[in-house]
Design a protein around this motif. Sequence first.
Motif, mmCIF file in Angstrom:
data_model
loop_
_atom_site.group_PDB
_atom_site.id
_atom_site.type_symbol
_atom_site.label_atom_id
_atom_site.label_comp_id
_atom_site.label_asym_id
_atom_site.label_seq_id
_atom_site.Cartn_x
_atom_site.Cartn_y
_atom_site.Cartn_z
ATOM 1 N N ARG A 27 0.821 -1.205 0.000
ATOM 2 C CA ARG A 27 0.000 0.000 0.000
ATOM 3 C C ARG A 27 0.862 1.265 0.000
ATOM 4 N NH1 ARG A 27 -4.525 -0.491 4.325
ATOM 5 N NH2 ARG A 27 -5.436 1.116 3.017
ATOM 6 N N PHE A 28 1.976 1.216 -0.739
ATOM 7 C CA PHE A 28 2.881 2.368 -0.833
ATOM 8 C C PHE A 28 2.176 3.532 -1.526
ATOM 9 C CE2 PHE A 28 3.350 0.266 -4.875
ATOM 10 C CZ PHE A 28 3.576 1.274 -5.794
ATOM 11 N N THR A 29 2.717 4.719 -1.320
ATOM 12 C CA THR A 29 2.160 5.919 -1.929
ATOM 13 C C THR A 29 2.743 6.074 -3.334
ATOM 14 O OG1 THR A 29 2.048 6.908 0.266
ATOM 15 C CG2 THR A 29 1.806 8.392 -1.602
ATOM 16 N N LEU A 30 1.911 5.892 -4.337
ATOM 17 C CA LEU A 30 2.349 5.921 -5.725
ATOM 18 C C LEU A 30 2.959 7.270 -6.099
ATOM 19 C CD1 LEU A 30 2.514 4.371 -8.409
ATOM 20 C CD2 LEU A 30 0.217 5.213 -8.921
ATOM 21 N N CYS A 31 2.384 8.348 -5.612
ATOM 22 C CA CYS A 31 2.880 9.690 -5.942
ATOM 23 C C CYS A 31 4.313 9.890 -5.434
ATOM 24 C CB CYS A 31 1.946 10.747 -5.361
ATOM 25 S SG CYS A 31 2.366 12.423 -5.831
ATOM 26 N N ALA A 32 4.600 9.426 -4.229
ATOM 27 C CA ALA A 32 5.948 9.577 -3.681
ATOM 28 C C ALA A 32 6.960 8.817 -4.529
ATOM 29 C CB ALA A 32 5.984 9.079 -2.235
ATOM 30 N N TYR A 33 6.606 7.591 -4.916
ATOM 31 C CA TYR A 33 7.499 6.795 -5.764
ATOM 32 C C TYR A 33 7.685 7.459 -7.128
ATOM 33 C CZ TYR A 33 8.943 3.226 -9.036
ATOM 34 O OH TYR A 33 9.595 2.547 -10.032
ATOM 35 N N ALA A 34 6.603 7.843 -7.754
ATOM 36 C CA ALA A 34 6.669 8.443 -9.094
ATOM 37 C C ALA A 34 7.476 9.739 -9.096
ATOM 38 C CB ALA A 34 5.257 8.696 -9.619
ATOM 39 N N ASN A 35 7.286 10.569 -8.086
ATOM 40 C CA ASN A 35 8.038 11.828 -8.021
ATOM 41 C C ASN A 35 9.533 11.582 -7.851
ATOM 42 O OD1 ASN A 35 5.834 13.527 -8.394
ATOM 43 N ND2 ASN A 35 5.398 13.617 -6.206
ATOM 44 N N PHE A 36 9.891 10.623 -6.997
ATOM 45 C CA PHE A 36 11.298 10.319 -6.770
ATOM 46 C C PHE A 36 11.940 9.807 -8.063
ATOM 47 C CE2 PHE A 36 15.177 9.082 -5.057
ATOM 48 C CZ PHE A 36 15.237 9.143 -3.687
ATOM 49 N N VAL A 37 11.262 8.881 -8.738
ATOM 50 C CA VAL A 37 11.796 8.327 -9.985
ATOM 51 C C VAL A 37 11.909 9.402 -11.057
ATOM 52 C CG1 VAL A 37 11.308 6.734 -11.893
ATOM 53 C CG2 VAL A 37 11.103 5.957 -9.548
ATOM 54 N N ASP A 38 10.944 10.303 -11.105
ATOM 55 C CA ASP A 38 10.993 11.350 -12.120
ATOM 56 C C ASP A 38 12.187 12.279 -11.901
ATOM 57 O OD1 ASP A 38 9.722 12.090 -14.526
ATOM 58 O OD2 ASP A 38 8.929 13.889 -13.558
ATOM 59 N N VAL A 39 12.515 12.570 -10.657
ATOM 60 C CA VAL A 39 13.698 13.389 -10.367
ATOM 61 C C VAL A 39 14.958 12.646 -10.808
ATOM 62 C CG1 VAL A 39 15.100 14.370 -8.516
ATOM 63 C CG2 VAL A 39 12.622 14.709 -8.515
ATOM 64 N N LEU A 40 15.030 11.339 -10.540
ATOM 65 C CA LEU A 40 16.174 10.552 -11.006
ATOM 66 C C LEU A 40 16.249 10.543 -12.526
ATOM 67 C CD1 LEU A 40 16.090 7.438 -8.641
ATOM 68 C CD2 LEU A 40 17.687 9.369 -8.574
ATOM 69 N N ARG A 41 15.111 10.399 -13.175
ATOM 70 C CA ARG A 41 15.064 10.383 -14.640
ATOM 71 C C ARG A 41 15.611 11.686 -15.215
ATOM 72 N NH1 ARG A 41 11.993 12.623 -18.446
ATOM 73 N NH2 ARG A 41 10.578 13.551 -16.932
ATOM 74 N N LEU A 42 15.205 12.804 -14.640
ATOM 75 C CA LEU A 42 15.673 14.102 -15.125
ATOM 76 C C LEU A 42 17.163 14.304 -14.863
ATOM 77 C CD1 LEU A 42 12.622 16.253 -14.046
ATOM 78 C CD2 LEU A 42 13.272 15.651 -16.394
ATOM 79 N N ALA A 43 17.639 13.766 -13.736
ATOM 80 C CA ALA A 43 19.049 13.933 -13.375
ATOM 81 C C ALA A 43 19.963 12.957 -14.120
ATOM 82 C CB ALA A 43 19.226 13.741 -11.870
ATOM 83 N N ALA A 44 19.401 11.926 -14.699
ATOM 84 C CA ALA A 44 20.194 10.856 -15.298
ATOM 85 C C ALA A 44 20.775 11.201 -16.666
ATOM 86 C CB ALA A 44 19.345 9.592 -15.422
ATOM 87 N N ASP A 45 20.312 12.285 -17.278
ATOM 88 C CA ASP A 45 20.716 12.596 -18.635
ATOM 89 C C ASP A 45 20.647 14.107 -18.855
ATOM 90 O OD1 ASP A 45 21.469 12.245 -21.279
ATOM 91 O OD2 ASP A 45 19.533 11.495 -21.934
ATOM 92 N N GLU A 46 21.278 14.544 -19.907
ATOM 93 C CA GLU A 46 21.209 15.956 -20.284
ATOM 94 C C GLU A 46 20.275 16.110 -21.474
ATOM 95 O OE1 GLU A 46 25.161 17.306 -21.014
ATOM 96 O OE2 GLU A 46 25.790 16.987 -18.953
ATOM 97 N N GLY A 47 19.685 17.270 -21.619
ATOM 98 C CA GLY A 47 18.847 17.548 -22.771
ATOM 99 C C GLY A 47 17.477 16.908 -22.720
ATOM 100 N N ASP A 48 17.016 16.504 -21.558
ATOM 101 C CA ASP A 48 15.679 15.926 -21.379
ATOM 102 C C ASP A 48 15.415 14.737 -22.304
ATOM 103 O OD1 ASP A 48 13.272 15.744 -20.053
ATOM 104 O OD2 ASP A 48 12.243 17.137 -21.385
#
Length: 124
Positions: free
Chosen positions: A16-37
Amino acid sequence: MTNVGRLKVAFILARRFTLCAYANFVDVLRLAADEGDRSRPILCSWKIVAADREPIVSSCGVAVQAEEPLGDPSRFDYVVVVGGLVERSRSCIPTRRASSNGPARRVCRWSASAPAPSSCIAPG
């Protein structure tokens, strides 16, 4: 580009984890993982790990499948535990394993109400 300095993150999703917390964390990692979006996992990568292959159901009912078994957490730089509506009688055994054995550099507990990881501890 070499993998030297590449950040590796494991996610343990509580029942019963909070989906929003997981999605937001992953999205920050996704943005930080590469340049130029371009959303390429060059500078960091992440995996959902679990003790078994059963789907993990979020508090809103969305089920997520782990990508691999927890195994040895030392292969990750961070282990992030995403909580949510956790029943009092249940515990997150993989979290205890990751933090008590001390191989992971950090174990982070993430809460939807916190703007940043609510606690990051160095095991051991």
